[in-house]
Scaffold this active site. Structure first.
Site, PDB file in Angstrom:
ATOM      1  N   ALA A 139      -0.823  -7.587 -13.681  1.00  0.00           N
ATOM      2  CA  ALA A 139      -0.833  -8.653 -12.672  1.00  0.00           C
ATOM      3  C   ALA A 139      -0.308  -8.107 -11.360  1.00  0.00           C
ATOM      4  O   ALA A 139       0.882  -7.844 -11.228  1.00  0.00           O
ATOM      5  CB  ALA A 139       0.012  -9.837 -13.128  1.00  0.00           C
ATOM      6  N   GLY A 140      -1.222  -7.933 -10.413  1.00  0.00           N
ATOM      7  CA  GLY A 140      -0.814  -7.429  -9.107  1.00  0.00           C
ATOM      8  C   GLY A 140      -0.960  -8.496  -8.054  1.00  0.00           C
ATOM      9  O   GLY A 140      -0.107  -9.356  -7.886  1.00  0.00           O
ATOM     10  N   GLU A 379       3.096  -7.143  -0.766  1.00  0.00           N
ATOM     11  CA  GLU A 379       3.157  -8.530  -0.299  1.00  0.00           C
ATOM     12  C   GLU A 379       1.767  -9.153  -0.205  1.00  0.00           C
ATOM     13  O   GLU A 379       1.543 -10.100   0.552  1.00  0.00           O
ATOM     14  CB  GLU A 379       3.852  -8.625   1.059  1.00  0.00           C
ATOM     15  CG  GLU A 379       5.282  -8.129   1.064  1.00  0.00           C
ATOM     16  CD  GLU A 379       6.189  -8.940   0.156  1.00  0.00           C
ATOM     17  OE1 GLU A 379       6.336 -10.146   0.359  1.00  0.00           O
ATOM     18  OE2 GLU A 379       6.753  -8.335  -0.775  1.00  0.00           O
ATOM     19  N   THR A 381      -2.505  -7.754  -1.025  1.00  0.00           N
ATOM     20  CA  THR A 381      -3.449  -6.791  -0.459  1.00  0.00           C
ATOM     21  C   THR A 381      -4.320  -7.422   0.621  1.00  0.00           C
ATOM     22  O   THR A 381      -4.391  -8.639   0.779  1.00  0.00           O
ATOM     23  CB  THR A 381      -4.377  -6.234  -1.556  1.00  0.00           C
ATOM     24  OG1 THR A 381      -5.172  -7.324  -2.072  1.00  0.00           O
ATOM     25  CG2 THR A 381      -3.583  -5.602  -2.686  1.00  0.00           C
TER      26      THR A 381
END
Length: 402
Positions: A139-140, A379, A381
């Site tokens: 999870a990005g 914070e 992309t």
């Protein structure tokens, strides 16, 4: 909105410029080469920052809460903690981004505390150096897919999961961890918890080797039945489907203009150095000549400066809105998207324009090009920012526009 910088921030800007020039720049290459080494030179500067923040209520590099930012009577024009943070970090990152991220007690986790903590938590945790742990192996940018869980057990929560790319994860005194109270409830159940360093069950697994910002430690942290007091849950503990995880996401509305300011600072550094090198070798930049009579380098630099100024103004607007209690989610994403892209574009192009001087370690230009890439990624992309902006413009929910 007045586009001039408020005069009350002039001393702050001057002091930040001096630190960037006299403290950060001289040790910039040293800590780029000595990755993971703690910059001891920052300890004294951190004490100065503590004095500057005394009584401001921001608790560090994070910006202030939207709800607490406006004037007491809801009227007037305020330039407060958010604007101050953006302006200060812009100047510091003209010196070095990695070092700016390494200042003790000025962590990104402090932004979460400032954004959603209640008054008791602000008093108790506001001076804590806090990192922020959001990203996971699976999870990005999609924060709603967080798999780390927090299960209530009496007066505590038990946290289990893994976080990666935690800025200042090893050095900070605490980590603000995003976790789900109930994964079946989706994003509405995601809350943030302050986990203090040394808490049993929290382990720093490794420090990452990175392309840039090497002065800043970036950690992978594992939580194995990590017991945290319920009082360390930031904001409202109730799961509200109507509100979703707006409280947690408000952190981003505060920090995205801050990251945009960092990108503006590093891009300005690259432009200034390129101007200086061109003048040194007989190509001074002039704004008087017509475009068709300029050299290719002059023309290119003026276009880059126009892009830089657009990013700067978007960033100041997003910070100003936060200070005046105005919802700024769209503007925060616009600022982050524009500044992140411009920062990377400017630094890379300056490397090309300066040829061998830009590519070698004789100058800091190549380092700034490497450092700038992270500002377009963390914070949120570039792609996620554009998606958020589209949702706000079209009035679509995250379920309707993916």
């Amino acid at each position: 909105m007045n586009l001039e910088i408020p005069h009350k921030f002039t001393p702050l800007i001057n002091q930040a410029q001096q630190v960037a020039r006299e403290v950060f720049r001289p040790i910039s290459r040293k800590y780029d080469r000595a990755e993971h080494a703690y910059p001891r030179e920052l300890d004294m500067f951190a004490s100065i920052m503590d004095g500057m923040n005394e009584g401001s209520g921001d608790g560090g590099a994070g910006a202030g809460s939207l709800a607490r930012a406006g004037d007491e009577d809801g009227s007037g024009n305020r330039n407060g903690t958010n604007m101050k943070t953006v302006l200060g970090l812009t100047e510091l990152c003209w010196g070095d981004v990695g070092l700016a991220l390494s200042i003790p007690r000025q962590g990104l986790g402090n932004s979460a505390i400032a954004a959603v903590a209640n008054e008791e938590q602000l008093a108790r945790l506001g001076k804590t150096w806090a990192a922020m742990a959001i990203t996971e192996p699976g999870a990005g940018s999609d924060s709603a897919s967080i798999r780390t869980t927090a299960t209530r057990d009496g007066d505590d929560y038990i946290i289990n999961g893994e976080k990666i790319y935690v800025t200042a994860g090893e050095r900070a005194d605490a980590v603000v961890v995003w976790a789900s109270l109930d994964r079946s409830r989706g994003r509405a159940a995601i809350k943030s918890f302050v986990v203090e360093k040394g808490t049993p069950g929290m382990t720093v697994e490794r420090l990452e080797k990175k392309l840039g910002i090497r002065a800043s430690d970036t950690a992978a942290i594992r939580f194995d039945n990590c017991r945290v007091p319920a009082a360390n849950l930031l904001g409202d503990p109730e799961i509200s489907v109507d509100k979703g995880f707006a409280g947690a996401m408000q952190t981003f509305d505060n920090t995205r203009p801050v990251v945009a300011g960092m990108a503006i600072g590093i891009a300005r550094a690259a432009l200034d150095q390129t101007y200086a090198l061109l003048e040194k070798y007989g190509q001074p930049l002039t704004y008087r000549a017509q475009t068709w009579t300029q050299t290719a380098a002059e023309r290119e630099l003026q276009l880059l400066e126009a892009e830089w100024d657009a990013a700067r103004l978007l960033t100041l607007k997003a910070a100003w809105m936060a200070d005046n209690g105005l919802p700024n989610s769209r503007e925060a994403s616009m600022a982050k998207a524009k500044a992140g892209r411009v920062g990377n574009q400017v630094t890379l192009r300056c490397v090309e324009l300066c040829g061998s001087l830009g590519y070698s370690e004789v100058e800091l230009l190549e380092k700034w090009a490497r450092d700038s890439k992270i500002l377009d990624i963390f914070e949120g992309t570039q792609q996620i920012q554009l998606l958020i902006i589209a949702r706000r413009l079209l009035g679509k929910s995250s379920a309707e526009l993916k």
